[in-house]
Design an enzyme around this catalytic site. Sequence first.
Site, PDB file in Angstrom:
ATOM      1  N   LYS A  22      28.430  80.489  45.448  1.00  0.00           N
ATOM      2  CA  LYS A  22      27.210  80.082  46.170  1.00  0.00           C
ATOM      3  C   LYS A  22      27.551  79.074  47.273  1.00  0.00           C
ATOM      4  CE  LYS A  22      24.543  76.685  44.415  1.00  0.00           C
ATOM      5  NZ  LYS A  22      24.296  75.543  45.339  1.00  0.00           N
ATOM      6  N   ASN A  23      28.371  78.094  46.939  1.00  0.00           N
ATOM      7  CA  ASN A  23      28.614  77.014  47.902  1.00  0.00           C
ATOM      8  C   ASN A  23      29.589  77.404  49.011  1.00  0.00           C
ATOM      9  OD1 ASN A  23      26.747  75.519  46.593  1.00  0.00           O
ATOM     10  ND2 ASN A  23      28.189  74.163  45.531  1.00  0.00           N
ATOM     11  N   ARG A  93      18.362  72.251  50.809  1.00  0.00           N
ATOM     12  CA  ARG A  93      19.067  71.276  51.652  1.00  0.00           C
ATOM     13  C   ARG A  93      20.149  71.915  52.512  1.00  0.00           C
ATOM     14  NH1 ARG A  93      21.897  67.408  51.599  1.00  0.00           N
ATOM     15  NH2 ARG A  93      20.750  65.579  52.167  1.00  0.00           N
ATOM     16  N   CYS A 117      16.831  64.456  46.872  1.00  0.00           N
ATOM     17  CA  CYS A 117      16.556  65.482  45.874  1.00  0.00           C
ATOM     18  C   CYS A 117      16.812  64.886  44.508  1.00  0.00           C
ATOM     19  CB  CYS A 117      17.406  66.716  46.117  1.00  0.00           C
ATOM     20  SG  CYS A 117      19.122  66.450  45.760  1.00  0.00           S
ATOM     21  N   ARG A 122      21.062  61.565  49.245  1.00  0.00           N
ATOM     22  CA  ARG A 122      21.775  62.549  50.048  1.00  0.00           C
ATOM     23  C   ARG A 122      21.564  62.414  51.566  1.00  0.00           C
ATOM     24  NH1 ARG A 122      21.795  68.127  46.706  1.00  0.00           N
ATOM     25  NH2 ARG A 122      23.749  68.393  47.794  1.00  0.00           N
ATOM     26  N   PRO A 123      22.102  61.339  52.142  1.00  0.00           N
ATOM     27  CA  PRO A 123      21.969  61.137  53.594  1.00  0.00           C
ATOM     28  C   PRO A 123      22.766  62.152  54.416  1.00  0.00           C
ATOM     29  CG  PRO A 123      23.385  59.456  52.612  1.00  0.00           C
ATOM     30  CD  PRO A 123      22.857  60.285  51.478  1.00  0.00           C
ATOM     31  N   ILE A 124      22.545  62.148  55.740  1.00  0.00           N
ATOM     32  CA  ILE A 124      23.251  63.090  56.623  1.00  0.00           C
ATOM     33  C   ILE A 124      23.987  62.343  57.743  1.00  0.00           C
ATOM     34  CG2 ILE A 124      21.887  65.196  56.271  1.00  0.00           C
ATOM     35  CD1 ILE A 124      20.223  64.109  58.781  1.00  0.00           C
ATOM     36  N   ASP A 125      24.177  61.021  57.513  1.00  0.00           N
ATOM     37  CA  ASP A 125      24.782  60.196  58.568  1.00  0.00           C
ATOM     38  C   ASP A 125      26.157  60.715  59.003  1.00  0.00           C
ATOM     39  OD1 ASP A 125      25.357  59.400  55.855  1.00  0.00           O
ATOM     40  OD2 ASP A 125      26.459  57.685  56.657  1.00  0.00           O
ATOM     41  N   LEU A 126      26.927  61.250  58.069  1.00  0.00           N
ATOM     42  CA  LEU A 126      28.292  61.676  58.429  1.00  0.00           C
ATOM     43  C   LEU A 126      28.270  62.960  59.261  1.00  0.00           C
ATOM     44  CD1 LEU A 126      30.010  60.841  55.022  1.00  0.00           C
ATOM     45  CD2 LEU A 126      30.096  59.519  57.144  1.00  0.00           C
ATOM     46  N   ASP A 305      29.671  69.046  39.968  1.00  0.00           N
ATOM     47  CA  ASP A 305      28.836  70.203  39.601  1.00  0.00           C
ATOM     48  C   ASP A 305      29.131  70.720  38.190  1.00  0.00           C
ATOM     49  OD1 ASP A 305      27.623  70.055  42.053  1.00  0.00           O
ATOM     50  OD2 ASP A 305      28.786  71.674  42.960  1.00  0.00           O
ATOM     51  N   ARG A 397      18.483  79.480  41.399  1.00  0.00           N
ATOM     52  CA  ARG A 397      19.084  79.194  42.698  1.00  0.00           C
ATOM     53  C   ARG A 397      20.581  79.483  42.695  1.00  0.00           C
ATOM     54  NH1 ARG A 397      18.971  73.480  43.639  1.00  0.00           N
ATOM     55  NH2 ARG A 397      20.541  74.253  45.050  1.00  0.00           N
TER      56      ARG A 397
END
Length: 418
Positions: A22-23, A93, A117, A122-126, A305, A397
């Site tokens: 999936k990932n 996400r 979540c 879970r930031p997106i700064d990077l 995970d 999912r």
Amino acid sequence: MSKIIVKKSPPLKGTIRVNGSKNSILPILAASLLSKEKCILNEIPDLKDVEVMCEVLTSLGADVKRKKRGIIEINSYNIDNYEAPYELIRKMRASFLVLGPLLARLGRARVSMPGGCAIGSRPIDLHLKGFKALGAQIDATGGYVNAYTEKLTGNTIYLDFPSVGATENIIMAASLAEGEAVIENAAEEPEIVDLANFINNMGGNIIGAGTKTIRIKGVKELHGAEHTVIPDRIEAGTYMIAAAITNGDLRIENVLTSHIQPVIAKLREAGVYIHENGDHVRVNANHILKAVDIKTLPYPGFPTDMQAQFMALLSVSKGTSLINETIFENRFMHADELKRMGADIKIEGNSAIIKGKNKLAGAPVSATDLRAGAALILAGLIADGETEITNIHHIQRGYAGIINKLKNVGAKIDLIEA
Ligand code: EPU
């Protein structure tokens, strides 16, 4: 509301085949936007997350066709929309991964900011740090990330943490940039290597994927490609625990054992017999397992995970185990649900102390996220009586066909559809 009912089951015996990862599939689907030509992807399971990513691609103008089982064809010639709205991003996400390819392909992207979540903020700064370094202008106000650029240019980007998603998004953006981009302290996960292999099959020039330093030489155009995604290492690990927790004997096929060494090592430490054999593993146990300590880390460390599924196993192993979760700040929601089934777990900050019990008892429980749901199924297999799991959309999912796969090896498990 649909639910899964799991009853105490005999030791599981037989063969289970693992699906494509999936990932890996999610970033690779996003990467198909980079080319104007047709891409063909193989080994794609029927998963809710895959469906959502296909919806996102379609909304951007791509022609996405599900062919016979497991094959998806994408033609992104007509990408005419650069906006991925909240309605789609909130479903998953990972759809934020279209930002890099949109920026590379159209020089513009407007993508809703993914929220937090169940497992953390879970930031997106990077991701944004990477896009800025490549020359994009970013405005992240009003719930959207608006990104514009005349052209992307290679640069060196140091990631403060080896984020999987940021590494993937930056690789995709840089693959059509001018000059060479270098990602330092990049994530080393096998899914990154799979993505780089796909882009290289499209004519990209990426070296070092799977190491801490990845070099991406931008190319003018990427052509179409056919790609078979790698097997899902987390699905494999989950079924290995199903064998271990029921004292069963499973042959698990379509496994790349090099991708699951930490899981194999920890299961062996707990007393599970594992025979690695080319593209399959045989996992069996016939006694009470031992407590082990676990610390989740970026690859090649122990995967976050697999943390919830291990917690289920350690709840019935002899002795006291310590789990230290270092990747996500809030990934212990399953502990409360396992406690409802009689597990003895104490949470202190980012550590869980698990005192193994002789048995668990079935109870009504809720799947708080994907891996939490898998952990509850595993616990249900050995709990006395019946475990009723709700909120199962999380499980759907990421685990295609889990009910039938487990039923075929002797599990007493049923899906009750609302
Ligand atoms: N982080 C930041 N800033 C960023 C990005 C990440 O601080 O810009 C932090 C996160 O808050 C988190 C840590 O870095 O604490 C790791 O996040 P990462 O970006 O590596 O995770 P991700 O890309 O969002 C992927 C998987 C997850 C898996 C993690 C870690 C996909 C679609 N998702 O998420 O998978 O747990 O890597 O290995 O690939 C799952 O399959 O159940 C799942 C949650």
